[in-house]
Design an enzyme around this catalytic site. Structure first.
Site, short mmCIF file in Angstrom:
data_model
loop_
_atom_site.label_atom_id
_atom_site.label_comp_id
_atom_site.label_asym_id
_atom_site.label_seq_id
_atom_site.Cartn_x
_atom_site.Cartn_y
_atom_site.Cartn_z
NE ARG A 260 -59.05 -26.22 19.25
CZ ARG A 260 -58.16 -25.96 19.96
NH1 ARG A 260 -57.02 -26.30 19.40
NH2 ARG A 260 -58.03 -25.56 21.25
CG HIS A 264 -55.98 -30.46 19.85
ND1 HIS A 264 -55.67 -30.12 18.71
CD2 HIS A 264 -55.55 -31.73 20.13
CE1 HIS A 264 -54.67 -31.01 18.13
NE2 HIS A 264 -54.75 -32.12 19.27
CE1 TYR A 273 -56.35 -23.92 24.01
CE2 TYR A 273 -56.22 -25.73 25.87
CZ TYR A 273 -56.48 -25.19 24.36
OH TYR A 273 -57.02 -25.93 23.63
#
Length: 377
Positions: A260, A264, A273
């Site tokens: 990805r 998200h 992160y």
């Protein structure tokens, strides 16, 4: 042959390297042997177009035209390669990220955005295109797919249900329960896991110490781990699983290893992160660039193809933007439509109460509206 491929745990099945080099595989090659140069070019166009849909929708969200958007950036090959080998009578059960699959199933471009603009409870009629409304509850669609597949057996048809989900969903009870039922009843369902390495901010290594594909055999389900950025390998793996399901072999599990590259959802900030170096390493494995390199090596990437693809992407972007902005606001009382298959007294009472509430905002006959007020909104 089919059973051998599915039941043999391979670390990584790949037919096209990131440099666009075709890798021979005696077991998988027969499943893509009839893919022509023209079809490869069509797959390239598909991936470019759905990436453009994705970037346009992201821009629309940033500009306040959509409430939210779940990008699929980087996962184009996994979705296009699998969706393009489905039959029209197969049925798809997806999560909220499979917009490329929806495109392949024939969803109208504007309909892809309806839910994210808040204009509808579902963007399309599932029976028109063979694809259920996307599931927001993580993993719930796997149960729906298994039940549908069991129904296919009861009806005596060879249609297949395909459940798309991410790596994070494999930690949900629904997915594991769906695999128990699918294995027990030999349901013709394909569990298609897009391992994009991040379940929001949780890396896949924290969810499983082994490959996700290693889990399925514990339920009695053959599995394959495939390069999810390799559109040809995805096509081959999906065709194997579909053939198995159609011929009475039961369910299969595909782990498509991809990444990805975006957030998200547009409400997420992956820089908090995720290491930038990791992202750059995966950019080098970009599925679109990989297929372009393959086309170039075979003399199939022509100026005409590039011009045609760019024009198609531009047209799609313009259509999706205009369609989104011009979506009419739904009438307030339509929120009660299609809640139940048949009317009932409870829903009728709630509808009447809400209608009365809306009517309370209407001005008295002959009275002037106060500043900033008006009819029902």
């Amino acid at each position: 042959m089919v059973q051998t491929v599915l039941e043999t745990q391979q670390d990584f099945v790949q037919l096209v390297t990131p440099d666009g080099i075709r890798v021979p595989n005696p077991e998988l090659d027969p499943w893509v042997a009839k893919v022509t140069g023209e079809q490869l070019a069509a797959l390239y166009e598909d991936m470019v177009v759905v990436r453009r849909i994705d970037t346009e929708a992201t821009a629309l969200q940033r500009q306040g035209e959509l409430g939210l958007w779940p990008p699929l950036l980087g996962q184009e090959a996994a979705q296009i390669g699998s969706a393009r080998v489905l039959r029209s009578d197969d049925f798809v059960f997806s999560s909220y990220r499979e917009n490329a699959v929806a495109y392949c199933r024939g969803v109208e471009l504007t309909d892809i955005l309806r839910v994210w603009r808040g204009n509808a409870q579902a963007g399309w009629n599932p029976y028109d295109i063979g694809m259920a409304a996307p599931a927001i509850i993580i993993g719930a669609q796997t149960l729906h797919a298994t039940g549908y597949a069991m129904g296919c057996v009861a009806d005596g048809v060879d249609s297949v249900a395909v459940a798309y989900f991410g790596d994070g969903a494999t930690s949900e009870g629904d997915v594991n329960e769906a695999m128990v039922f699918a294995a027990s009843f030999q349901a013709p369902v394909v569990f298609f896991c897009q391992n994009n390495h991040w379940a929001i901010s949780e890396p896949v290594r924290l969810q499983s110490s082994k490959h996700l594909s290693d889990r399925a055999p514990g339920f009695g389900i053959p599995s394959m781990r495939v390069d999810g950025n390799d559109v040809l390998a995805v096509m081959a793996a999906t065709r194997i699983a579909l053939d198995r399901a159609r011929t009475g072999g039961g369910p299969s599990f595909i782990e498509a290893v991809t990444y990805r590259m975006g957030p998200h959802t547009t409400a997420d900030d992956p820089t908090r992160y995720r290491d930038a170096a990791e992202l750059e390493a995966w950019r080098a494995k970009d599925p679109i660039l990989r297929l372009r390199r393959l086309l170039e090596s075979e003399g199939l990437f022509t100026p005409e193809l590039e011009k045609k693809t760019t024009a198609k992407a531009d047209a799609v972007a313009a259509e999706i933007r205009a369609g989104c902005i011009n979506l009419p606001d739904p009438e307030p009382l339509t929120v009660f439509d299609n809640v139940y298959t048949t009317p009932n007294a409870t829903l009728a009472r709630q509808r009447a109460e809400y209608a009365a509430y809306l009517a309370s905002f209407a001005p008295e006959p002959g009275a002037a509206s106060a500043p900033g007020t008006g009819g029902a909104s």
